[in-house]
Write an enzyme that holds these catalytic residues in place. Structure first.
Site, PDB file in Angstrom:
ATOM      1  CE  LYS A 131      -6.108  -1.392   5.262  1.00 49.95           C
ATOM      2  NZ  LYS A 131      -5.340  -0.438   4.441  1.00 49.95           N
TER       3      LYS A 131
ATOM      4  CD  GLU B 290      -2.926   1.057   2.350  1.00 49.29           C
ATOM      5  OE1 GLU B 290      -3.378   2.100   2.857  1.00 49.29           O
ATOM      6  OE2 GLU B 290      -3.289  -0.073   2.719  1.00 49.29           O
TER       7      GLU B 290
ATOM      8  CG  ASP C  10       0.904 -16.876  12.518  1.00 47.35           C
ATOM      9  OD1 ASP C  10       0.141 -16.345  11.691  1.00 47.35           O
ATOM     10  OD2 ASP C  10       0.666 -17.975  13.043  1.00 47.35           O
TER      11      ASP C  10
ATOM     12  CG  HIS D 263      -3.624   6.981  -0.201  1.00 41.01           C
ATOM     13  ND1 HIS D 263      -2.912   5.811  -0.198  1.00 41.01           N
ATOM     14  CD2 HIS D 263      -4.264   7.046   0.991  1.00 41.01           C
ATOM     15  CE1 HIS D 263      -3.118   5.178   0.954  1.00 41.01           C
ATOM     16  NE2 HIS D 263      -3.927   5.906   1.690  1.00 41.01           N
TER      17      HIS D 263
END
Length: 417
Positions: A259, A82, A275, A373
Site C-alpha cells: 500500500k 494523504e 487508469d 504524519h
C-alpha cells in the site's frame, strides 16, 4: 540541464513554486493559469466525461522534487490526499541521487486481449486457430490504421485451455503493441473484431472479448542505492532489510507494505490521468504470482553496506488517448514531467513507488510512522477547527506537545489565545 533538487521547495510560497515549475518545465502563461485553477475542468466538461454528473471534486496536487531517473531530472506531479507522501518521496529521491538516482527500465507497451470460447473441442480448436493466426491478426490490425502505420498493433496469437466447473474453455489471446496509449479501447475493439472469425474457426461460442489488465508483458523494473549515512547508519539499514523480510514472508504485512508503494505510484498516476484501478489490480495480482501475496520490492545491502532497493511491477500507462487528451490539468502535469513516451512515464511511476516505499519502511524501522504524519495531521485538524493562519503554528505545536490532536482541543487552545 534542469535540476530537480530545488532547495527548500516546501518553504516557498505558491507563487515561488509555480515560478520554479515554469522555469523547469518551460510552462506557458496558460499552463500556470490552469495550475492556479480549482481542478482544471468545469461542470460542462465533467458532464461529458461521466453519467449523471452533479459536480466536480478536487484533490491536492503537489510536486515531488529531487528525482533523477536514468540520468534525467524530473519534478513529479502527485495527486493524493494523504499527508507526508510527497515529502517522503522527495526525501528518498534526494538520498538516492547521491548515488546516481534511479535506474529504471520498462517493457514495450504490450496489451493482451482475450476471447473466451465455449462448447468446443479444445485440441482441434487450438490447431484451427493457430492455422488462421495471420488472418486473425489482419482483421485485428484493420481496426487501427494509426498503430499499423507505426509498425505496431496486433503481433501474436496464442491459445490456452482453462478448466472450470462448466467444463473446458478455450481462451484465444492476442498480443498488441499499443505504443504510447494505455490501449484498453483499441484492445477491446480488436477482440470484438476477431470474435466472429474465431467462432467460425472453432465452431464454438464466444462470450467475453476484452483486454486483460494483468499486464505482465508490460513490466517496469529498476533500482536505486541509498547511502547508509544518509539513512541514519548501519542499524537503520539492517532494520529496513528486516522490515522488508517481514513483508516478503507475511501477507498481512505485505499488503500494508505494498500500500505504501502504491501511495507513490497512484499519486503520479492520478496526476497524469491513468487508469488507477487497472494499475492497482495488476500490481496486487503480480504480488501473488508465486502463490502467496508478497512484497513488490526487494531490499538488500551492497558491498559498501549501502541499501539497495529494487522494484518490479506491471505498469500499463499511456500519454495519448482518453482523458490525457482532454483534461487541461492532466495535460499540464504531463508537460511538467516532459515525458515523450509511455515507457518513460512507466519508469517515473515505478521510481516514485520505490522512493515512497523506502521512506515508509525507513520511518517504520526508526522513529515510527506517526511522527512524520502528526504535524500534517495536526495541521488538518487545526484547519477544520477554524484556526486562522497566523495562529496555526502555535495551535499545532501545542497539540503535538500534549499528544492531544483533536478538533475539540484545537478550539480550546484557540479560545485561550
Amino acid at each position: 540541464m534542469s535540476d530537480s533538487s530545488i532547495p527548500k521547495f516546501h518553504e516557498k510560497t505558491r507563487e515561488e513554486k509555480l515560478k520554479a515549475l515554469e522555469s523547469f518545465s518551460n510552462l506557458s502563461r496558460d499552463d500556470i493559469q490552469i495550475l492556479k485553477g480549482a481542478g482544471g475542468i468545469n461542470f460542462e466538461q465533467a458532464n461529458n466525461m461521466v453519467e449523471n454528473a452533479i459536480g466536480i471534486m478536487s484533490y491536492p496536487l503537489g510536486i515531488a522534487t529531487n528525482f533523477k531517473i536514468n540520468d534525467k531530472d524530473y519534478l513529479i506531479p502527485m495527486v493524493i490526499e494523504e499527508p507526508s507522501v510527497i515529502a517522503a518521496a522527495s526525501k528518498a529521491a534526494k538520498i538516492a541521487r547521491k548515488h546516481g538516482g534511479f535506474t529504471m527500465e520498462a517493457d514495450e507497451s504490450y496489451s493482451v486481449g482475450q476471447v473466451q470460447v465455449v462448447n468446443v473441442d479444445i485440441k482441434s480448436a487450438i490447431s484451427n486457430v493457430m492455422e488462421k493466426s495471420k488472418e486473425i491478426l489482419v482483421i485485428a490490425n484493420s481496426k487501427s490504421k494509426t498503430l499499423s502505420k507505426m509498425g505496431k498493433g496486433a503481433k501474436e496469437v496464442s491459445c490456452k485451455e482453462i478448466v472450470t466447473e462448466s467444463g473446458s474453455m478455450l481462451i484465444v489471446e492476442i498480443l498488441i503493441d499499443v505504443g504510447d496509449a494505455m490501449g484498453a479501447n483499441v484492445t477491446n475493439t480488436m477482440c470484438e473484431a476477431i470474435a466472429p472469425l474465431i467462432e467460425k474457426i472453432t465452431g464454438g461460442r464466444v462470450i467475453l472479448k476484452i483486454l486483460s489488465n494483468y499486464s505482465t508483458k508490460r513490466l517496469v523494473k529498476g533500482k536505486a542505492v541509498f547511502g547508509k549515512e544518509e539513512l541514519g547508519g548501519e542499524d537503520i539499514v539492517n532494520n529496513i532489510i528486516l522490515a522488508y523480510q517481514f513483508a516478503a514472508n507475511d501477507p498481512y504485512r505485505a499488503v500494508t507494505h505494498n500500500k505504501g508503494i502504491m501511495n507513490g505510484i497512484i499519486a503520479v498516476a492520478n496526476s497524469t490521468g491513468q487508469d488507477t484501478r487497472a494499475i492497482e489490480a495488476a500490481a496486487h495480482a503480480y504480488a501473488s504470482r508465486c502463490g502467496s501475496y508478497t512484497s513488490l520490492t526487494k531490499w538488500k545491502k551492497n558491498k559498501d553496506g549501502n541499501l539497495v532497493g529494487e522494484i518490479e511491477v506491471p505498469m500499463s500507462v499511456g500519454i495519448v488517448g482518453g482523458i490525457v487528451n482532454v483534461h487541461p490539468m492532466i495535460k499540464t502535469c504531463v508537460k511538467i514531467l516532459g515525458v515523450t513516451s509511455a515507457r518513460e512515464l512507466a519508469c517515473i511511476i515505478g521510481a516514485a513507488g520505490l522512493a515512497q516505499n523506502l521512506s515508509a519502511i525507513r520511518a517504520l524501522a526508526s522513529e515510527g510512522i506517526q511522527k512524520g504524519h502528526m504535524k500534517l495531521h495536526a495541521q488538518n485538524i487545526a484547519a477544520s477547527a477554524g484556526v486562522p493562519q497566523e495562529k496555526m503554528a502555535h495551535v499545532i505545536n501545542q497539540m503535538i506537545g500534549e499528544g492531544n490532536i483533536s478538533v475539540t482541543r484545537a478550539k480550546e487552545i484557540l479560545e485561550n489565545l
